[in-house]
Write a protein that holds these residues in place. Structure first.
Motif, short mmCIF file in Angstrom:
data_model
loop_
_atom_site.label_atom_id
_atom_site.label_comp_id
_atom_site.label_asym_id
_atom_site.label_seq_id
_atom_site.Cartn_x
_atom_site.Cartn_y
_atom_site.Cartn_z
N PRO A 62 6.14 16.53 -7.68
CA PRO A 62 5.43 15.56 -6.84
C PRO A 62 4.48 14.69 -7.64
O PRO A 62 3.75 15.18 -8.52
N ALA A 63 4.49 13.38 -7.35
CA ALA A 63 3.64 12.43 -8.06
C ALA A 63 2.52 11.95 -7.14
O ALA A 63 2.72 11.80 -5.93
N SER A 64 1.35 11.69 -7.73
CA SER A 64 0.20 11.29 -6.93
C SER A 64 0.06 9.77 -6.83
O SER A 64 -0.76 9.28 -6.05
N TRP A 65 0.87 9.02 -7.58
CA TRP A 65 0.63 7.58 -7.66
C TRP A 65 1.44 6.76 -6.66
O TRP A 65 1.29 5.54 -6.60
N PHE A 66 2.29 7.39 -5.87
CA PHE A 66 2.97 6.65 -4.81
C PHE A 66 3.21 7.59 -3.64
O PHE A 66 3.21 8.81 -3.79
N GLU A 67 3.44 7.00 -2.47
CA GLU A 67 3.69 7.77 -1.26
C GLU A 67 5.18 7.81 -0.97
O GLU A 67 5.91 6.85 -1.24
N THR A 68 5.63 8.91 -0.41
CA THR A 68 7.04 9.09 -0.10
C THR A 68 7.56 7.94 0.76
O THR A 68 6.95 7.57 1.76
N GLY A 69 8.68 7.39 0.32
CA GLY A 69 9.32 6.32 1.07
C GLY A 69 8.81 4.93 0.77
O GLY A 69 9.29 3.96 1.36
N ARG A 70 7.86 4.81 -0.16
CA ARG A 70 7.25 3.50 -0.42
C ARG A 70 7.74 2.88 -1.73
O ARG A 70 7.32 1.76 -2.05
N ARG A 71 8.56 3.54 -2.47
CA ARG A 71 9.11 2.97 -3.70
C ARG A 71 10.55 2.50 -3.44
O ARG A 71 11.28 3.09 -2.66
N ARG A 109 0.83 -1.19 0.00
CA ARG A 109 0.00 0.00 0.00
C ARG A 109 0.87 1.25 0.00
O ARG A 109 1.81 1.36 0.76
N GLY A 110 0.53 2.16 -0.89
CA GLY A 110 1.29 3.40 -0.99
C GLY A 110 2.53 3.30 -1.83
O GLY A 110 3.28 4.26 -1.95
N THR A 111 2.76 2.15 -2.48
CA THR A 111 3.98 1.97 -3.29
C THR A 111 3.75 2.25 -4.76
O THR A 111 4.69 2.26 -5.54
N GLY A 112 2.51 2.44 -5.17
CA GLY A 112 2.19 2.55 -6.59
C GLY A 112 1.92 1.21 -7.22
O GLY A 112 1.82 1.11 -8.43
N ALA A 113 1.80 0.15 -6.40
CA ALA A 113 1.49 -1.18 -6.93
C ALA A 113 0.16 -1.13 -7.68
O ALA A 113 -0.77 -0.43 -7.28
N ASN A 114 0.09 -1.88 -8.77
CA ASN A 114 -1.07 -1.83 -9.64
C ASN A 114 -2.36 -2.16 -8.89
O ASN A 114 -2.41 -3.08 -8.08
#
Length: 563
Positions: free
Chosen positions: A307-316, A122-127
């Protein structure tokens, strides 16, 4: 009330968890469950099929989550006892909001079973992953988030008690259920999974095993990966540095001499030798690509200039780089001959695919994807599931439509016709939409225009294989699964239908044309797009898995001597 379990994962695998859920549903008097097809919810779908076969409850299958939600609402209202609705993750859960709101105000015990990714995704941009636990806010009596690996029965029992009105008036509840792979029952009905490895904590819709790469000098073998929304800067960057460009169709970067069209099928050979990956945009389509990005032995950078909306900071997992000069420093010098190896293999792979498709007697999704890409000079909108993946496999890098769009935020099939209509109206540019039959049927209401409303210039190409073809290409289509759960797989995932698309088109006053050959398809695509029209291509999904296997084999054989 919100409950978030704290149990450590590893105690219960997804299939066993699903079986405990169905047992709890039956034990608590729930006799009807409405199922909308999806992959993340598969463990529970299989368990429900087993429970129905045992005569303990009844399933109702609907392809549209909105329809599924209101069907469950009616079942609960008519029976006077709770009824459940099951969806996969992403936008599918949001489609239930109208039914949940109605149940809230009418005091009807509707039980939402929403499948989800595990917490580490969750919050990683996973599909197809968003923060869906507690999504319904004030409209539910309870929102229970059940972690992957924990026993769901206590959480479910508490939620069902609230649905019946133990502490407050009866009403809807949400039970959010996180599932990890495997999502399909194994050979042993009660087999326990091994402790998840670090690779298992990445995008779990992707394979978790990869080959160990050969030792290569730092920065020599780099690829540029262009995901959704990357833009032409990715193509310029790759071409400037002489690096292979692996570009998804909706990246709008799939052009230029560095672009390798059939990259997805070449990663089996080239993947182990990749030392660095530079990512532009959001990759969502390919399991081989996701497996590459999950490898800790590969240096990975993600270009994020704003800033990108598809992932949360620190989750990629990638190193986030906001500036091009820093990105250039990260890439370093490319290996001599690296791009050329990819280009030679790519050309041979393309030729092998085209030769194989030319020998196919009947139209299939790859034929249609190729024709649509080559025949579109205006805007192109690609539906989720197989259509966009078919285009990703066969679309040439020598031609590019004006602009390529796709709903990849949560990759749902809902609202696609409406999205394409808005795109066509926004700039007045003739637009073509490629969708599967289920995606079309899901948003057929998007064809309705009020009297006097502006009509978009939109041609909808419908690949009609009478069901959900993508699931046959996933683990649900594997021979062992089909042998064991064949009828359930076809019903719950294939969702066969006999809908009359021509009749639907006629009811909305939209022109319809049925094509049955490549020549007829090319003729239809060559005509100017004016107003709204539907081009229907009927295909058979029975041989789809075999076709893709033969394509992969042909590419492997053709590129064996490419290096």
């Amino acid at each position: 009330m919100t409950v978030c379990g704290q149990c450590e994962d590893g105690g219960v695998d997804s299939i066993e968890s699903a079986r405990r859920i169905t047992a709890a549903l039956a034990a608590n008097g729930i006799t009807d469950v409405v199922v909308a097809p999806g992959s993340r919810s598969a463990p529970l779908a299989y368990a429900l099929a087993e429970t129905e076969a045992a005569g303990m409850l009844k399933l109702h299958v609907r392809i549209d989550e909105r329809v599924a939600g209101f069907t469950a609402l009616g079942l609960a209202s008519g029976s006077g006892r709770p009824a459940a609705v099951l969806t996969t993750s992403g936008t599918a859960v949001g489609e239930l909001m109208p039914a949940v709101m109605e149940a809230n105000h009418a005091g009807i015990p509707l039980v939402v079973l929403s499948a989800d990714r595990p917490d580490e995704l969750r919050g990683t941009g996973a599909n197809q992953t968003t923060r869906q636990a507690g999504l319904f806010g004030v409209h539910v009596r309870a929102a229970v988030d059940v972690p992957a690996g924990s026993d769901p029965a206590p959480h479910l029992a508490r939620a069902l008690a609230e649905a019946r009105g133990v502490t407050q008036p009866p009403g809807p509840v949400q039970v959010n259920l996180a599932f990890r792979d495997p999502l399909v029952p194994g050979d042993s009905a009660l087999s326990k999974p091994a402790a998840p490895s670090s690779a298992a904590r990445t995008e779990r819709d992707e394979p978790t095993t990869t080959a160990s790469p050969a030792s290569v000098p730092d920065g020599e073998r780099t690829v540029v990966l262009a995901g959704h929304g990357a833009g032409e800067i990715a193509a310029v960057f790759a071409q400037h540095l002489g690096l292979p460009l692996l570009a998804e169709p909706s990246s709008n970067a799939r052009f230029g001499s560095s672009a390798i069209a059939p990259y997805r099928l070449l990663l089996e050979e080239f993947g182990p030798r990749i030392g660095k990956v530079v990512v532009f945009g959001r990759p969502t389509l390919s399991r081989p690509v996701a497996a590459l990005l999950a490898r800790t032995d590969v240096e990975r950078a993600l270009y994020v200039p704003e800033p990108a909306s598809w992932f949360e900071t620190g989750r990629r997992p990638e190193r986030i780089i906001p500036a091009l000069d820093e990105l250039l420093t990260f890439v370093g010098r490319g290996a001599d001959g690296w791009l050329e190896e990819w280009q030679v293999a790519g050309a041979r792979a393309e030729a092998a695919i085209r030769l194989l498709l030319a020998a196919e007697p009947a139209l299939n999704g790859l034929h249609v994807a190729d024709a649509v890409w080559e025949g579109t000079s205006g805007n192109l909108v690609l539906g989720s599931s197989n259509p966009i993946r078919d285009v990703d496999l066969v679309a040439s890098a020598g031609w590019h439509p004006l602009e390529v769009y796709a709903n990849r935020g949560l990759a749902g099939i809902d609202g696609t016709i409406s999205t394409a209509s808005g795109i066509a109206l926004a700039a007045g540019i003739p637009t073509r939409l490629l969708v599967g039959d289920l995606t079309f049927l899901h948003d057929a209401g998007g064809l309705l225009l009020g009297t006097g409303e502006e009509e978009p210039d939109l041609q909808v190409v419908v690949l009609n294989d009478a069901g959900g073809g993508i699931f046959g290409l996933l683990e649900h289509g594997e021979p062992a699964t089909i042998e064991r759960y064949g009828p359930a797989v076809e019903r719950l995932f294939g969702t066969p239908h006999e809908a009359d698309i021509a009749g639907i088109a006629g009811s909305y006053g939209v022109a319809h044309r049925l094509v049955s050959s490549a020549e007829e398809l090319d003729e239809a695509l060559a005509e100017p797009i004016g107003g709204r029209s539907i081009v229907e291509v009927r295909t058979n999904r029975a041989g789809l898995r075999d076709l893709h296997a033969r394509v992969k084999d042909a590419v492997r054989e053709a590129t064996r001597t490419a290096r």
